[in-house]
Write an enzyme that holds these catalytic residues in place. Sequence first.
Site, PDB file in Angstrom:
ATOM      1  N   THR A 157       0.870  -1.183   0.000  1.00  0.00           N
ATOM      2  CA  THR A 157       0.000   0.000   0.000  1.00  0.00           C
ATOM      3  C   THR A 157       0.903   1.229   0.000  1.00  0.00           C
ATOM      4  O   THR A 157       1.369   1.643  -1.043  1.00  0.00           O
ATOM      5  CB  THR A 157      -0.979  -0.018   1.191  1.00  0.00           C
ATOM      6  OG1 THR A 157      -0.260  -0.240   2.407  1.00  0.00           O
ATOM      7  CG2 THR A 157      -2.026  -1.102   1.009  1.00  0.00           C
ATOM      8  N   LYS A 183       4.179  -6.824   3.958  1.00  0.00           N
ATOM      9  CA  LYS A 183       3.893  -5.441   3.660  1.00  0.00           C
ATOM     10  C   LYS A 183       3.549  -4.747   4.970  1.00  0.00           C
ATOM     11  O   LYS A 183       3.060  -5.367   5.912  1.00  0.00           O
ATOM     12  CB  LYS A 183       2.767  -5.292   2.640  1.00  0.00           C
ATOM     13  CG  LYS A 183       1.392  -5.751   3.081  1.00  0.00           C
ATOM     14  CD  LYS A 183       0.579  -4.806   3.935  1.00  0.00           C
ATOM     15  CE  LYS A 183       0.480  -3.418   3.351  1.00  0.00           C
ATOM     16  NZ  LYS A 183      -0.324  -2.535   4.276  1.00  0.00           N
ATOM     17  N   THR A 194      -1.219  -2.649  10.717  1.00  0.00           N
ATOM     18  CA  THR A 194      -1.408  -2.759   9.277  1.00  0.00           C
ATOM     19  C   THR A 194      -0.189  -3.387   8.677  1.00  0.00           C
ATOM     20  O   THR A 194       0.676  -2.730   8.177  1.00  0.00           O
ATOM     21  CB  THR A 194      -1.712  -1.458   8.585  1.00  0.00           C
ATOM     22  OG1 THR A 194      -3.087  -1.219   8.736  1.00  0.00           O
ATOM     23  CG2 THR A 194      -1.529  -1.510   7.088  1.00  0.00           C
ATOM     24  N   GLU A 280       5.899   4.945   7.363  1.00  0.00           N
ATOM     25  CA  GLU A 280       5.494   6.013   6.447  1.00  0.00           C
ATOM     26  C   GLU A 280       6.282   7.295   6.693  1.00  0.00           C
ATOM     27  O   GLU A 280       6.258   7.855   7.783  1.00  0.00           O
ATOM     28  CB  GLU A 280       3.997   6.274   6.600  1.00  0.00           C
ATOM     29  CG  GLU A 280       3.173   5.147   6.027  1.00  0.00           C
ATOM     30  CD  GLU A 280       1.692   5.275   6.304  1.00  0.00           C
ATOM     31  OE1 GLU A 280       0.915   4.616   5.581  1.00  0.00           O
ATOM     32  OE2 GLU A 280       1.307   5.999   7.233  1.00  0.00           O
ATOM     33  N   ASN A 402      -0.515  10.582   5.540  1.00  0.00           N
ATOM     34  CA  ASN A 402      -1.764  10.192   6.184  1.00  0.00           C
ATOM     35  C   ASN A 402      -2.847  11.245   6.099  1.00  0.00           C
ATOM     36  O   ASN A 402      -4.030  10.937   6.281  1.00  0.00           O
ATOM     37  CB  ASN A 402      -1.487   9.797   7.631  1.00  0.00           C
ATOM     38  CG  ASN A 402      -0.850   8.420   7.725  1.00  0.00           C
ATOM     39  OD1 ASN A 402      -1.530   7.419   7.563  1.00  0.00           O
ATOM     40  ND2 ASN A 402       0.450   8.390   7.917  1.00  0.00           N
ATOM     41  N   SER A 407      -6.771  10.354  -1.004  1.00  0.00           N
ATOM     42  CA  SER A 407      -6.819  11.299  -2.140  1.00  0.00           C
ATOM     43  C   SER A 407      -6.206  10.689  -3.392  1.00  0.00           C
ATOM     44  O   SER A 407      -5.360   9.820  -3.317  1.00  0.00           O
ATOM     45  CB  SER A 407      -6.057  12.568  -1.781  1.00  0.00           C
ATOM     46  OG  SER A 407      -6.630  13.170  -0.634  1.00  0.00           O
TER      47      SER A 407
END
Length: 407
Positions: A157, A183, A194, A280, A402, A407
């Site tokens: 992702t 992942k 996640t 991230e 985040n 979007s």
Amino acid sequence: MTTMTTMKSISYKNIASPKGFKATGIHCGIKHKKKDLALLVSEVPASVAGVFTTNAIQGAPLIVTKEVVQKTGKMQAIIINSGIANSCTGKQGIIDAYTMQEKTAEKLGIEPNLVGVASTGVIGEMMKMDSLIAGIQKLNPIDELEGAIGFAQAIMTTDTVTKNTSYKTIIDGKEVIIAGTAKGSGMIEPNMATMLGFISTDANIESNHLQEALKSITDITFNSITVDGDTSTNDMVIVMANGLAENNTLTPEHLDWANFVQTLHAVSQDLAKMIAKDGEGSTKLIEVEVQGAVTDAEARIVAKKVVGSPLVKTAIFGADANWGRIIAAVGYSGAKLDPYAITIYIGTTKVVENGEPVPFSEEDLFIYLKQHEVKIIVELHQGDGEGIAWGCDLTYDYVQINATYRS
């Protein structure tokens, strides 16, 4: 049990490298362009073990896969999509997860209860079933590196890199390979988070003993990472063992049991650290080692509190040797402490001894903290407990990623 290990890392990090496994990943239309549908399949039904998110709200695919692991005890394939999590999607979500299972079984000519399902992506969106069903028909798993690369890409992702590892060991004179792909980049606060982890091996082992081995290493690998303190709804680690290495059946009494567990641990730890490093927006992997706690469990709690502290994470991002943030996180961890017995190192530089500051070179530590991997050591002097946790720094990019995720 033997105390020696024959474990060696394999240069080709390939989820399909154990005997009898094939993999693939394609674009089916859930995402705009990137690969979004993956399949791992064994030639024969495999023993299976799994660990799952502790979030009380659990995605539909996880419910289906837990049923396979806990009721069937065998798995021959697992189908994974990225882009949509199929979580908080009500009765239709459950129907869609079972449909993915059934259509994959039909494609492979096997029983549905031998197929696991995993999904990752946006929560609360309905699955694009027409695209998924058409995609399943196009899947052509292979036992070559190309298939493994496609598999790793299709489960991503917000990951910036694929995450693959593999090792080989010797059991009963037979070469046994354990390989893994994962992942995970955000919402990482296991028990689980996640993250999806898939491990394949050609070892011969029954499901109950495989579950025992996986459970024994989960707390010190996958459950010892944190990115942002959130716990997701879909996440799991699945291990499939198809027995095609033809070793004698592994049990805790087997002379090579330690070899197997150590190799499975190495694969799991590699994947866990890769996930933490790829948090991230992150720029650095942070490792916190705690020594001298009352128990190993308390040591891990302290380590996770330190590595998960937003103030510690932002200090590391800014290369600021602000050890006060570290000792504060130790203090609110809930572990048994003597404030006047705590010693802290950043890298090899002692910054606190017996709860008091130690003079150090700010310039030297600034240079050290600019590196891509940073280690913090906390000595509690309360017992023999030890633990390690991994995480990453907290950056401007984390907020940007985040703030615009949908979007």
